[in-house]
Scaffold this motif. Sequence first.
Motif, PDB file in Angstrom:
ATOM      1  N   ILE A 129       0.872  -1.100  -0.079  1.00 30.44           N
ATOM      2  CA  ILE A 129      -0.072  -0.055   0.240  1.00 30.44           C
ATOM      3  C   ILE A 129       1.028   1.317   0.140  1.00 30.44           C
ATOM      4  O   ILE A 129       0.712   2.220  -0.694  1.00 30.44           O
ATOM      5  CB  ILE A 129      -0.740  -0.090   1.465  1.00 30.44           C
ATOM      6  CG1 ILE A 129      -2.141  -1.139   1.390  1.00 30.44           C
ATOM      7  CG2 ILE A 129      -1.595   1.449   1.229  1.00 30.44           C
ATOM      8  CD1 ILE A 129      -2.714  -0.732   1.945  1.00 30.44           C
ATOM      9  N   PRO A 130       2.126   1.333   1.058  1.00 32.66           N
ATOM     10  CA  PRO A 130       2.682   2.415   1.053  1.00 32.66           C
ATOM     11  C   PRO A 130       3.434   3.269  -0.128  1.00 32.66           C
ATOM     12  O   PRO A 130       3.084   4.140  -1.203  1.00 32.66           O
ATOM     13  CB  PRO A 130       3.031   2.759   2.041  1.00 32.66           C
ATOM     14  CG  PRO A 130       3.315   1.098   2.480  1.00 32.66           C
ATOM     15  CD  PRO A 130       2.100   0.349   1.756  1.00 32.66           C
ATOM     16  N   LEU A 199       9.134   4.885   6.086  1.00 35.31           N
ATOM     17  CA  LEU A 199       9.294   5.767   6.961  1.00 35.31           C
ATOM     18  C   LEU A 199       9.195   6.916   5.542  1.00 35.31           C
ATOM     19  O   LEU A 199       8.716   7.685   5.494  1.00 35.31           O
ATOM     20  CB  LEU A 199       9.861   5.802   8.006  1.00 35.31           C
ATOM     21  CG  LEU A 199       9.832   7.010   8.801  1.00 35.31           C
ATOM     22  CD1 LEU A 199       8.206   7.711   9.083  1.00 35.31           C
ATOM     23  CD2 LEU A 199      11.611   7.585   9.941  1.00 35.31           C
ATOM     24  N   ALA A 200       9.780   6.830   5.380  1.00 36.38           N
ATOM     25  CA  ALA A 200      10.551   7.795   4.405  1.00 36.38           C
ATOM     26  C   ALA A 200       9.488   7.905   3.136  1.00 36.38           C
ATOM     27  O   ALA A 200       9.715   8.543   2.258  1.00 36.38           O
ATOM     28  CB  ALA A 200      12.520   7.299   3.667  1.00 36.38           C
ATOM     29  N   GLY A 244      -0.222   8.024   8.484  1.00 35.10           N
ATOM     30  CA  GLY A 244      -0.590   6.687  10.166  1.00 35.10           C
ATOM     31  C   GLY A 244       0.132   5.584   9.073  1.00 35.10           C
ATOM     32  O   GLY A 244       0.093   5.590  10.088  1.00 35.10           O
ATOM     33  N   VAL A 245       0.147   5.681   7.821  1.00 34.15           N
ATOM     34  CA  VAL A 245       1.350   4.962   7.456  1.00 34.15           C
ATOM     35  C   VAL A 245       3.287   4.921   8.625  1.00 34.15           C
ATOM     36  O   VAL A 245       2.898   3.771   9.493  1.00 34.15           O
ATOM     37  CB  VAL A 245       1.802   4.269   6.044  1.00 34.15           C
ATOM     38  CG1 VAL A 245       3.236   3.633   6.373  1.00 34.15           C
ATOM     39  CG2 VAL A 245       0.617   4.190   5.372  1.00 34.15           C
ATOM     40  N   ALA A 246       3.085   6.071   8.872  1.00 30.87           N
ATOM     41  CA  ALA A 246       4.142   6.557   9.391  1.00 30.87           C
ATOM     42  C   ALA A 246       4.097   6.355  10.833  1.00 30.87           C
ATOM     43  O   ALA A 246       5.448   6.123  11.534  1.00 30.87           O
ATOM     44  CB  ALA A 246       5.151   8.541   8.796  1.00 30.87           C
ATOM     45  N   VAL A 247       3.548   6.834  11.402  1.00 25.32           N
ATOM     46  CA  VAL A 247       3.371   6.555  13.176  1.00 25.32           C
ATOM     47  C   VAL A 247       2.574   6.148  13.594  1.00 25.32           C
ATOM     48  O   VAL A 247       2.382   5.180  15.070  1.00 25.32           O
ATOM     49  CB  VAL A 247       2.028   7.746  13.645  1.00 25.32           C
ATOM     50  CG1 VAL A 247       2.931   8.668  13.060  1.00 25.32           C
ATOM     51  CG2 VAL A 247       0.594   8.014  13.563  1.00 25.32           C
TER      52      VAL A 247
END
Length: 477
Positions: A129-130, A199-200, A244-247
């Motif tokens: 997904i990301p 994260l990047a 949301g992906v990041a945290v």
Amino acid sequence: MAFLDTRERAPAVDRGRGRRRRARRGALVAGSLVVAVLPLAGLASLLLRSHLDPHIENYRLHFVVFGIVGATALLLGYTAGEAANRRGDARVLLLSLAFMATGGFLGVHALGTPGILFMEERGGFQVAIPVGLLIAAVFATASAFIDLRPDLIPGLIRRRTLLRGAVLLSMGAWFAWAALRLPPLQGSGTEAATDGLVLAVAVVGTAMYAVSAVRYWSLYRDRWNLLPAAVIACFVLLAEAMVGVAVTGERKWHASWWEWHGLIVSAYLVIGFAVRREWRDERFRHLYLPTTRERHQEISVLFGDLVGFTRFAERSTPAEVAAVLNAYWGITAPLVTRRFGGEVEKFIGDGMVAVFNTRGDQPDHAVRAARAALALQLELARLARRHPEWPPMRVGVNSGEAMLREVGGDGHVAYPLVGDTVNTGARLESLAPAGGVLIGARTYVQLPAGTVVEPQMGLLVKGKDDPVNAYLLLAVP
């Protein structure tokens, strides 16, 4: 009784309307910001209060929801791509690629749900997904700024098939990579930012969607419509999903994890609703570039007309007339569009108009039009041998600059080409011999060496003061 001069009242009325317009716009912006912040506030609340972030693990629901949303995004991408093809619009083309990328990688992610194709979790499917959202963000950002680089538009349109193929290839490659567990996707992994790479991806994707949303707002704030608003909302929701992906960290299957998945679902529900509300024949019209709605374009136009059709119709039954037209246009349409890449603009009774290079992606438009005209006469000559009583066709071809302009509104929108090039093409057709092709001088000079013609100099054309030089076309190498 004293009366106020209307000339004195007008500026005051205009100022009042301007203030009300600015107030409404300010209220809209403020309300939109509040709505946009709510998902992030909810996400923060879930993360800060663990008792509000329950564990909800449901593999079947996960597969069904993301399979459906992925298919919806792919369908939107296909629909937008068809509109981009038809009108040669680079912004809608880039948006279609963004929708395709998101939908495809959502589908890959859904197929990786444990119990569907594989019993265990695989890292490549979890981060699909990301990755898909980042690829889509590249196209989304390009769509927001493509109007600043009009020189790139013809190249994008020419390479539209290659771009779609690249997106589809990336989906297939990622699926194979994840299924084979090739490094660095050999672990089980998660969708959350458990390492610096994901994260990047999330940070870059968030920034790109945010910038795209701001750019679309600046483009459409003075000509507001549901579809541009839905695109902005989609980008905002996808930016928040990337947050949301990041945290969410290791909160997989918790409510916070489900929330950013839900933001993606909401983004495409919004777009799907807006597209569904638009007029069916031009669903993406409100996103077209200004140069799609009105532009000067070098084109070649082909006119065809049946000689003596009125007399033939007088002595024939309606069924016989319909059979003739069906036979002729059944040959003409696929020949022009499939073999030579032209567009049949319209059939008018026993006449037809076809255009080449309306999207600016056919630099050889004159050659295409000339060859199409000769091929058409060849096919119709074969038809005439079986039906000698049917009327023959004459064809005129002309090249030059014309203006393409959008006319009409919801219910009927057309993009006709107008100008002297088109008018002269119609006049050349009327002067062409039965079974022949008469071309203009601008067409002739663009044809390759070895072209065989018979000059027709100084023709008097209705509606033009000066004589016109034309050529009876016999062969094009």
